[in-house]
Write an enzyme that holds these catalytic residues in place. Structure first.
Site, PDB file in Angstrom:
ATOM      1  N   HIS A  31      59.957 -92.856   9.578  1.00  0.00           N
ATOM      2  CA  HIS A  31      58.800 -91.976   9.739  1.00  0.00           C
ATOM      3  C   HIS A  31      59.278 -90.647  10.294  1.00  0.00           C
ATOM      4  O   HIS A  31      60.088 -90.594  11.227  1.00  0.00           O
ATOM      5  CB  HIS A  31      57.770 -92.583  10.694  1.00  0.00           C
ATOM      6  N   SER A  32      58.795 -89.550   9.694  1.00  0.00           N
ATOM      7  CA  SER A  32      59.011 -88.206  10.225  1.00  0.00           C
ATOM      8  C   SER A  32      60.500 -87.934  10.429  1.00  0.00           C
ATOM      9  O   SER A  32      61.284 -88.027   9.503  1.00  0.00           O
ATOM     10  CB  SER A  32      58.215 -88.049  11.523  1.00  0.00           C
ATOM     11  N   ARG A  33      60.915 -87.625  11.666  1.00  0.00           N
ATOM     12  CA  ARG A  33      62.296 -87.247  11.936  1.00  0.00           C
ATOM     13  C   ARG A  33      63.280 -88.363  11.631  1.00  0.00           C
ATOM     14  O   ARG A  33      64.482 -88.116  11.427  1.00  0.00           O
ATOM     15  CB  ARG A  33      62.431 -86.829  13.394  1.00  0.00           C
ATOM     16  N   PHE A  58      63.597 -89.682   8.983  1.00  0.00           N
ATOM     17  CA  PHE A  58      64.116 -89.342   7.661  1.00  0.00           C
ATOM     18  C   PHE A  58      65.564 -88.872   7.745  1.00  0.00           C
ATOM     19  O   PHE A  58      66.417 -89.269   6.940  1.00  0.00           O
ATOM     20  CB  PHE A  58      63.239 -88.248   7.042  1.00  0.00           C
ATOM     21  N   HIS A  91      49.660 -87.082   9.737  1.00  0.00           N
ATOM     22  CA  HIS A  91      51.062 -87.444   9.907  1.00  0.00           C
ATOM     23  C   HIS A  91      51.238 -88.897  10.367  1.00  0.00           C
ATOM     24  O   HIS A  91      52.261 -89.525  10.078  1.00  0.00           O
ATOM     25  CB  HIS A  91      51.699 -86.484  10.913  1.00  0.00           C
TER      26      HIS A  91
END
Length: 306
Positions: A102-104, A106, A277
C-alpha cells in the site's frame, strides 16, 4: 479472523523489526508492505476477506508500529526499506513469493525486485500513485525537493530525532486517526492496534518516529524511475483509488508513469475503484475479488473503473 496469527521479531543491526503472520506457513507466501506512517495493521480489513490459500506475512517498517527506529542521524530514504525486505526474505528462507503493498510500500517492493530480481512472482500495489507522484519534485523541482526534505529537517533536527512526548488517551488517538484518514472509529482502532505505546493509565504515545514523516525520495529521472520499476518486473496489478489529492503536476507525472507501464509491459494491469487512499480499509470488498483473481492467475485485468 479465522487465520492463525503469530508475532515475532527479526534482529537487524539497528534493532528489531516486528513481524506478524496470518495463516499456514506451508502455503504460498505473500509479503505485506505498508505505507507512510502506518503498520502491518493496515491490512487487517483485507485479511478478513482474503482466502486462506496463502500465507500472509506483514512487517512494521523501522520507526513504525512495533519496530525499533533507525539509528539517529541522516534522513532515511525510500531505499532503506530495500534492506529491510531483503532481511525479511532471507529470514523467511523464501525462494519465491508475492507481495501486496500500500502507498509507499510500492517502493519497498519495487526497489527490492530491481536489486534482487527473480524472487517476486506477482505484485499487487494498492494506490501507489500518491507516493509515486512525490518523485516528480526531485526531477522537475529539485530546489523545492531539497528544501522540503533536507533543509527543513536539519533546521529542526532535534525535534525530528527526539520525537514527541505527547500523551493521548485512546479516544484522542482514535479521533486523531478519524480526522486525518477519514476512517470510522472502529477502523481507526484497528489501524492503531500496532501503533500505541502505553505510558500510564489510559495514556498512550504514538510509536511512529517523527523522522518517518519526511523520507526523501531517491533523485531519479523519469526514465530511470521507469526502468527501475519495470526491469525484471513480474506480473503486476495496480489498484488505484479514484480520489487522488496530489498536486496536479505531480499527479499527472504518476499517472503517466503508470500508463506507460501498462502500455509497454504486457504483464501489467490496473483497475480504479471508487474511494480514497485508504479504500483497502474503508471498502476492502471492492478490492478483494480483483486481488484473488490476479493471484489465482485466472487472467489479468483490462483497464477498468468501478
Amino acid at each position: 479472523m479465522k487465520k492463525d496469527i503469530r508475532e515475532w521479531s527479526i534482529s537487524f543491526p539497528w534493532g528489531k523489526v516486528a513481524m506478524v503472520s496470518y495463516g499456514n506457513p506451508e502455503k504460498p507466501p505473500i509479503l505485506l508492505l505498508h505505507g507512510y506512517m502506518d503498520s502491518a495493521a493496515t491490512f487487517i480489513a483485507l485479511l478478513e476477506l482474503l482466502p486462506d490459500t496463502y500465507y500472509y506475512v506483514g512487517l512494521d517498517l523501522p520507526g513504525h508500529g512495533k519496530s525499533d527506529p533507525y539509528p539517529p542521524g541522516i534522513l532515511v530514504s525510500h531505499l532503506c526499506g530495500t534492506e529491510v525486505v531483503r532481511g525479511v526474505v532471507e529470514h523467511m528462507k523464501w525462494n519465491s513469493f508475492a507481495c501486496i503493498s500500500h502507498s509507499r510500500g510500492f517502493f519497498d517492493g519495487t526497489f527490492y525486485n530491481h536489486f534482487y530480481p527473480g524472487k517476486l512472482i506477482k505484485m499487487v500495489h494498492l494506490d501507489p500513485a500518491p507516493t509515486l507522484s512525490t518523485y516528480y519534485y526531485s526531477h522537475f523541482r529539485p530546489l523545492y525537493w531539497y528544501m522540503y526534505f533536507y533543509d527543513s529537517s536539519y533546521n529542526n533536527y532535534d525535534s525530528w530525532i527526539n520525537g514527541t512526548s505527547r500523551e493521548l488517551t485512546i479516544d484522542e488517538a482514535i479521533n486523531l486517526m478519524v480526522r486525518n484518514r477519514s476512517l470510522t472509529e472502529e477502523q481507526a482502532e484497528v489501524v492503531l492496534s500496532r501503533s500505541l505505546i502505553r505510558i500510564g493509565d489510559d495514556k498512550f504515545r504514538l510509536s511512529w518516529e517523527p523522522r518517518m514523516k519526511k523520507m526523501p525520495t531517491v533523485p531519479l529521472s523519469e526514465e530511470t524511475l521507469y526502468t527501475v520499476i519495470t526491469e525484471h518486473s513480474p506480473p503486476v496489478l495496480i489498484i488505484e483509488a479514484s480520489d487522488n489529492k496530489s498536486d496536479v503536476e505531480a499527479k499527472k507525472f504518476a499517472e503517466d508513469i503508470i500508463a506507460k507501464c501498462r502500455l509497454m509491459q504486457p504483464n501489467w494491469s490496473s483497475i480504479t475503484v471508487t474511494g480514497g487512499h485508504d479504500v483497502h480499509i474503508t471498502n476492502p470488498e471492492l478490492i478483494v475479488p480483483h486481488i484473488v483473481q490476479f493471484l489465482n492467475g485466472s487472467g489479468l485485468h483490462k483497464r477498468s473503473k468501478l
